[in-house]
Scaffold this motif. Structure first.
Motif, mmCIF file in Angstrom:
data_model
loop_
_atom_site.group_PDB
_atom_site.id
_atom_site.type_symbol
_atom_site.label_atom_id
_atom_site.label_comp_id
_atom_site.label_asym_id
_atom_site.label_seq_id
_atom_site.Cartn_x
_atom_site.Cartn_y
_atom_site.Cartn_z
ATOM 1 N N ILE A 23 -2.040 10.023 -2.820
ATOM 2 C CA ILE A 23 -1.732 8.951 -3.770
ATOM 3 C C ILE A 23 -1.162 7.738 -3.050
ATOM 4 C CG2 ILE A 23 -0.318 8.284 -5.751
ATOM 5 C CD1 ILE A 23 -0.363 11.294 -6.523
ATOM 6 N N PHE A 24 -0.102 7.964 -2.275
ATOM 7 C CA PHE A 24 0.654 6.842 -1.739
ATOM 8 C C PHE A 24 -0.081 6.116 -0.615
ATOM 9 C CE2 PHE A 24 4.052 9.126 -3.826
ATOM 10 C CZ PHE A 24 4.723 8.093 -4.445
ATOM 11 N N VAL A 25 -0.872 6.839 0.148
ATOM 12 C CA VAL A 25 -1.578 6.165 1.229
ATOM 13 C C VAL A 25 -2.983 5.771 0.795
ATOM 14 C CG1 VAL A 25 -2.358 6.288 3.604
ATOM 15 C CG2 VAL A 25 -0.202 7.346 2.960
ATOM 16 N N TYR A 26 -3.815 6.774 0.518
ATOM 17 C CA TYR A 26 -5.209 6.446 0.246
ATOM 18 C C TYR A 26 -5.400 5.764 -1.099
ATOM 19 C CZ TYR A 26 -5.818 9.312 4.323
ATOM 20 O OH TYR A 26 -5.714 9.805 5.583
ATOM 21 N N GLY A 27 -4.636 6.227 -2.105
ATOM 22 C CA GLY A 27 -4.731 5.608 -3.418
ATOM 23 C C GLY A 27 -4.388 4.132 -3.353
ATOM 24 N N PHE A 28 -3.282 3.834 -2.668
ATOM 25 C CA PHE A 28 -2.833 2.446 -2.587
ATOM 26 C C PHE A 28 -3.764 1.608 -1.728
ATOM 27 C CE2 PHE A 28 1.905 3.137 -3.717
ATOM 28 C CZ PHE A 28 1.507 3.552 -4.965
ATOM 29 N N ILE A 29 -4.320 2.232 -0.692
ATOM 30 C CA ILE A 29 -5.279 1.483 0.121
ATOM 31 C C ILE A 29 -6.507 1.142 -0.721
ATOM 32 C CG2 ILE A 29 -6.901 1.672 2.049
ATOM 33 C CD1 ILE A 29 -4.726 3.167 3.559
ATOM 34 N N ALA A 30 -6.928 2.122 -1.522
ATOM 35 C CA ALA A 30 -8.077 1.873 -2.396
ATOM 36 C C ALA A 30 -7.766 0.732 -3.354
ATOM 37 C CB ALA A 30 -8.431 3.145 -3.165
ATOM 38 N N TRP A 31 -6.555 0.735 -3.894
ATOM 39 C CA TRP A 31 -6.127 -0.336 -4.800
ATOM 40 C C TRP A 31 -6.211 -1.681 -4.085
ATOM 41 C CZ3 TRP A 31 -2.459 -4.146 -5.092
ATOM 42 C CH2 TRP A 31 -2.158 -4.652 -6.359
#
Lengths: 290, 277
Positions: A23-31
Motif C-alpha cells: 500500500i504505502f510504497v507501490y500504491g502511492f507510487i501508482a497514485w
C-alpha cells in the motif's frame, strides 16, 4: 502445530510488512504515476490528460538546471568520494596504532544529520563569516571564497559537503575490502619484487571490484535522493542554481502548488534510480543457484 | 592484509600524523559548531573573535526559552527509541525465520525489501501527507514511530540476517532438541549469541531515526516535531543568531557523538551495514 508454525513463520512474519509496503510504497507510487498524467495543480485531479505534465517538465529551464546539477553533482560526488575513500583506506591500512579512533572520527559525518551539520557548513562557507573572512583576517585581503553565493559555483559547495559526509563511509567499506584480500598473493607478489603501486593497481583493487560496485550503488542512490544536503546548505539557491530533482519535486508539491509537475518529476527520478539499481539487483540475484 | 611500506621515519611518524590531520578536517565542522555555541550571537559573526572570545553558556540557557528545546528533544528520544524497539521486535523474528528456515525465495525477498529503500521517497511524499492528514494521523507520535520503523525495517532485517547467518544452525537445532519453542529459541539462544550484531543494528537504527529529516519535517508541525524539525524550522536569515543556532545544533548531534564514541565498534559495524566486523 509447531511444525506448521515453523514452516509458515517466514510468511506469517512477512505478511504485515508485505501488505504495508504494497500500500504505502507501490500504491502511492501508482497514485503518483496516475496524477502525473493529469492536469492537477493545487489539488489532485484524476482525469487522464496525456503526457502534458512531462512536456511541461522537459520544457522547464528549472528542471533542466536540476538535471544538469544532478549529473555534475552525482559524477563529482561519486568519483571524489570513492578516490578519497580508497586513499584514506590505504592510509589507515598502514598499521596505525590509533586506527580505531581515527576510523570513528572519519565516520562521524555519516552518523550525524546533515540538516544539523549544515549549520556549521553554512557558517564555514559564508563569505562574510567563514573561511573567506578568516583568511582575509590573516592579511590576505584579496582572498575570495564565495562559492556558496555564486550561482556558478554554489553546486560545488554541495559536492564538498557531500564528499565530507560520505567519504568516511566509503573508506570503511574499502578498509574491510583491503583486509579481505588474500595474503598469499600479496606476499608472492612482494617476493617477486613487484612495486607496491603495481600490487595495488593490478592485484588488490581488481579483487575489490564487488566493493566498488556496492559503494557505487550506495553513493549513486544517495546522490539521486540528495535533499537534506541542498536544503541544509543552499536551499536550492541562489535562485535555483543548486536545485536537484528532489528539491524541484518538493518545491512544486509544497510551495508552488503544482502537483502535476511534482508527480511527473518524481516519476522521472524513479526511472533514473531504476535504471541504475535494477541491473545491480538483477546481477546480485543471478548467481543464487550456489 | 596490509601492505606496509618499509619502515622509515615517514612511515613511523608521518603517516599517523597525516591520518590525524585528515581526521581534524573531518571533525572541524562539528568542532566549530560546538565552539560557536559558546559565543554570543554578536561574537559569532565577528572574525576577530574567531578563536579568542569570552565563553558564555547563555545560548544553552536561552535555548530552552527561545526554542523550547526539551519538547523537541523529548519527541526525538521517544520516536527514535520506540521506533528502534519496534523495528527490532519485528525484524528479529523475521531475520531469524529467513536465516534458519531459508526457502528458495529468501534471497529474492531480501533483495526486494532492500529495493524499496532505493526508491526515491519523493514519489510517495505527497500521497503520504495527503492521506495522513485526512486520517487524522498527521503530527502524531504514532505516525512518526510507524514511518521511522518502516523506512528502517529493510536495512535492519538485512543486517540481522547477515549476522544470524553466521550462527551455526546446529546450535539452534540443539535448542529444538531440548524442547525449546520458537520464542524460547529466539530469546534463550539466538539473542545472546548474536548480541553484538543486534547491538550494532540497534545503534544504526537509532541513529537513522534520530537523524531522519525528510519525513519527520514533512509529517509534523508541533506535537510530534523532533529536533530535525526544530533546526529546519529555525534557519535564520544569514548571520543571525548563529550562536544560538549552533547551541541547538550541538545539542542535537551531541547525543550521537557521545553515544558513537562509547560504542565505536558498533558504530563502525553498523554504519558499514556489517561489512566491517
Amino acid at each position: 502445530m509447531s511444525d506448521w508454525l515453523e514452516n509458515h513463520l517466514p510468511k506469517a512474519v512477512l505478511a504485515p510488512s508485505f501488505i504495508a509496503v504494497l500500500i504505502f510504497v507501490y500504491g502511492f507510487i501508482a497514485w503518483t504515476g496516475w496524477v502525473s498524467f493529469t492536469r492537477s495543480r493545487l489539488l489532485p485531479k484524476y482525469e487522464i490528460e496525456g503526457i502534458i505534465q512531462y512536456e511541461r517538465l522537459f520544457a522547464s529551464p528549472r528542471w533542466d538546471t536540476a538535471m544538469n546539477n544532478l549529473l555534475l553533482f552525482g559524477a563529482l560526488f561519486i568519483v571524489i568520494s570513492m578516490v578519497l575513500g580508497l586513499l584514506l583506506a590505504i592510509l589507515l591500512d598502514q598499521q596505525i596504532r590509533t586506527e580505531g579512533v581515527i576510523r570513528t572520527i572519519y565516520l562521524y559525518p555519516m552518523a550525524l544529520s546533515m540538516i544539523v551539520t549544515g549549520t556549521a557548513w553554512k557558517w564555514i562557507l559564508n563569505p562574510g563569516l567563514g573561511i573567506e573572512a578568516m583568511v582575509r583576517g590573516w592579511g590576505f585581503e584579496s582572498f575570495t571564497f564565495d562559492w556558496l553565493v555564486n550561482p556558478d559555483y554554489a553546486i560545488y559547495t554541495v559536492v564538498l559537503a557531500g564528499v565530507w559526509q560520505s567519504s568516511g563511509f566509503v573508506m570503511a567499506l574499502f578498509l574491510a575490502g583491503l583486509r579481505s584480500v588474500d595474503e598469499e598473493i600479496i606476499k608472492a607478489a612482494q617476493v617477486d619484487g613487484i612495486p607496491t603501486w603495481r600490487i595495488y593497481s593490478a592485484i588488490i583493487i581488481p579483487s575489490m571490484a564487488p566493493i566498488f560496485l556496492s559503494a557505487f550503488i550506495v553513493l549513486a542512490h544517495l546522490a539521486i535522493k540528495s535533499f537534506d544536503l541542498v536544503i541544509a546548505l543552499t536551499g536550492g539557491g541562489p535562485g535555483y542554481a543548486t536545485d536537484l530533482p528532489a528539491t524541484y519535486m518538493y518545491a512544486m508539491a509544497f510551495s508552488r502548488g503544482d502537483i502535476g509537475q511534482a508527480a511527473s518529476s518524481a516519476m522521472v527520478m524513479m526511472g533514473v534510480v531504476f535504471a541504475i539499481v535494477v541491473p545491480y539487483l538483477y546481477s546480485e540475484l543471478r548467481p543464487r543457484n550456489d | 592484509m596490509a601492505i606496509v611500506a618499509k619502515t622509515s621515519r615517514f612511515g613511523k611518524y608521518g603517516r599517523p600524523t597525516l591520518a590525524w590531520v585528515v581526521g581534524l578536517f573531518f571533525f572541524f565542522p562539528i568542532f566549530w559548531m560546538v565552539l560557536t555555541s559558546f559565543k554570543t550571537d554578536a561574537d559569532a559573526v565577528k572574525p576577530e573573535h574567531l578563536i579568542f572570545f569570552k565563553p558564555t553558556f547563555d545560548n544553552y540557557i536561552n535555548m530552552t526559552e527561545n526554542y523550547d528545546y526539551w519538547r523537541f528533544a523529548k519527541n526525538s528520544v521517544i520516536t527514535a527509541v520506540m521506533a528502534t524497539v519496534f523495528t527490532l521486535f519485528v525484524g528479529i523474528p523475521c531475520a531469524y525465520a529467513m536465516a534458519f528456515n531459508p526457502s528458495r525465495a529468501t534471497k529474492d525477498v531480501l533483495m526486494w525489501m532492500l529495493s524499496t529503500k532505493m526508491l526515491p521517497a519523493a514519489a510517495v511524499l505527497y500521497p503520504m501527507t495527503f492521506i495522513t492528514k485526512s486520517a487524522g494521523l498527521f503530527d502524531t507520535h504514532f505516525l512518526i514511530i510507524l514511518v521511522l520503523s518502516l523506512i528502517n525495517m529493510p536495512i535492519v532485517i538485512w543486517m540481522l540476517f547477515t549476522y544470524f547467518k553466521e550462527i551455526p544452525k546446529d546450535i539452534i537445532e540443539a535448542g529444538q532438541m531440548d524442547g525449546a519453542n520458537t520464542w524460547g529459541e529466539i530469546k534463550e539462544i539466538l539473542i545472546p549469541l548474536a548480541w553484538g550484531g543486534i547491538a550494532s543494528t540497534a545503534l544504526l537504527c537509532f541513529i537513522f531515526c534520530w537523524n531522519e529529516a525528510y519525513w519527520t519535517v514533512r509529517l509534523t508541525t508541533t506535537d510530534a516535531a523532533t529536533l530535525s524539525k526544530l533546526i529546519e524550522g529555525n534557519r535564520a536569515p544569514e548571520g543571525l543568531f548563529f550562536g544560538r543556532l549552533s547551541a541547538v545544533s550541538a545539542a542535537a548531534v551531541g547525543p550521537i557523538v557521545v553515544l558513537g564514541w562509547f560504542c565505536q565498534k558498533q558504530l563502525v559495524q553498523g554504519l558499514t551495514f556489517g561489512a566491517v566486523k
